[in-house]
Design a protein around this motif. Structure first.
Motif, mmCIF file in Angstrom:
data_model
loop_
_atom_site.group_PDB
_atom_site.id
_atom_site.type_symbol
_atom_site.label_atom_id
_atom_site.label_comp_id
_atom_site.label_asym_id
_atom_site.label_seq_id
_atom_site.Cartn_x
_atom_site.Cartn_y
_atom_site.Cartn_z
ATOM 1 N N UNK A 3 32.120 31.368 48.016
ATOM 2 C CA UNK A 3 33.274 30.787 47.715
ATOM 3 C C UNK A 3 34.341 29.192 48.040
ATOM 4 N N UNK A 4 34.405 28.603 46.721
ATOM 5 C CA UNK A 4 35.642 27.801 46.996
ATOM 6 C C UNK A 4 37.218 27.758 45.849
ATOM 7 N N UNK B 46 38.551 35.623 38.062
ATOM 8 C CA UNK B 46 39.156 35.551 37.364
ATOM 9 C C UNK B 46 40.789 35.564 37.139
ATOM 10 N N UNK B 47 40.881 36.293 37.062
ATOM 11 C CA UNK B 47 42.416 37.720 37.312
ATOM 12 C C UNK B 47 43.195 36.536 37.674
ATOM 13 N N UNK B 48 43.151 36.733 39.514
ATOM 14 C CA UNK B 48 44.066 36.510 39.667
ATOM 15 C C UNK B 48 44.207 35.261 40.905
ATOM 16 N N UNK B 49 43.780 34.493 39.904
ATOM 17 C CA UNK B 49 42.877 33.392 40.542
ATOM 18 C C UNK B 49 43.655 31.872 40.301
ATOM 19 N N UNK B 50 45.495 32.022 40.399
ATOM 20 C CA UNK B 50 46.600 31.445 39.838
ATOM 21 C C UNK B 50 47.826 32.074 41.367
ATOM 22 N N UNK C 250 46.040 32.757 46.623
ATOM 23 C CA UNK C 250 45.386 31.861 47.068
ATOM 24 C C UNK C 250 45.326 31.559 48.645
ATOM 25 N N UNK C 251 45.972 31.460 48.991
ATOM 26 C CA UNK C 251 46.768 31.484 50.602
ATOM 27 C C UNK C 251 45.815 32.795 51.441
ATOM 28 N N UNK C 252 45.145 33.305 50.998
ATOM 29 C CA UNK C 252 43.606 34.713 51.578
ATOM 30 C C UNK C 252 43.016 34.896 50.845
ATOM 31 N N UNK C 253 42.456 33.810 49.976
ATOM 32 C CA UNK C 253 41.381 34.429 48.687
ATOM 33 C C UNK C 253 40.009 34.493 49.659
ATOM 34 N N UNK C 254 39.865 34.340 51.183
ATOM 35 C CA UNK C 254 38.524 34.663 51.798
ATOM 36 C C UNK C 254 38.740 35.677 52.124
ATOM 37 N N UNK C 255 39.618 35.739 52.555
ATOM 38 C CA UNK C 255 39.683 37.620 52.921
ATOM 39 C C UNK C 255 38.314 38.696 51.702
ATOM 40 N N UNK C 256 38.746 38.244 50.926
ATOM 41 C CA UNK C 256 37.743 39.459 49.534
ATOM 42 C C UNK C 256 36.369 38.886 49.444
ATOM 43 N N UNK C 257 35.542 40.176 49.030
ATOM 44 C CA UNK C 257 34.713 39.761 48.890
ATOM 45 C C UNK C 257 35.005 39.895 46.686
#
Length: 103
Positions: free
Chosen positions: A69-70, A1-5, A10-17
């Motif tokens: 996560x999508x 919710x904080x850094x979603x934009x 956005x380039x590496x969001x799948x590297x996070x939990x």
């Protein structure tokens, strides 16, 4: 919710939990692992708490880990790149602390 934009996130969001927490005043918050670790660096007055108050995930209740996560488009502030859902969380905290109107 904080850094979603944030473009770089956005380039590496799948590297996070990602986890959902029941945070201040019972309001829910979904954050990535980096944002959870970084949360304590906020000025507590941003959320309506007194300056010098300790804030961070130690005050929260873990609800669940998000595994499917999508990315989905959400409105955000172009100035701070926070999603509106995060800004609503901030505003509700401020109101609950009687520190002024929501954002």
């Amino acid at each position: 919710m904080e850094c979603g934009a944030d473009e770089s996130e956005l380039d590496h969001y799948l590297t996070h939990e990602y986890s959902e927490f029941k945070a201040y005043f019972g309001y829910h918050l979904v954050l990535c692992d980096f944002c959870v670790a970084d949360f304590a660096s906020y000025d507590p007055s941003y959320f309506g708490f007194s300056k010098g108050s300790a804030i961070g995930c130690s005050d929260w209740t873990f609800v669940r880990q998000l595994t499917d996560i999508k990315l989905r488009p959400e409105p955000y502030c172009p100035s701070c790149a926070h999603l509106v859902s995060f800004l609503n969380f901030v505003g509700r905290c401020r109101q609950s602390n009687d520190k002024g109107p929501a954002l």
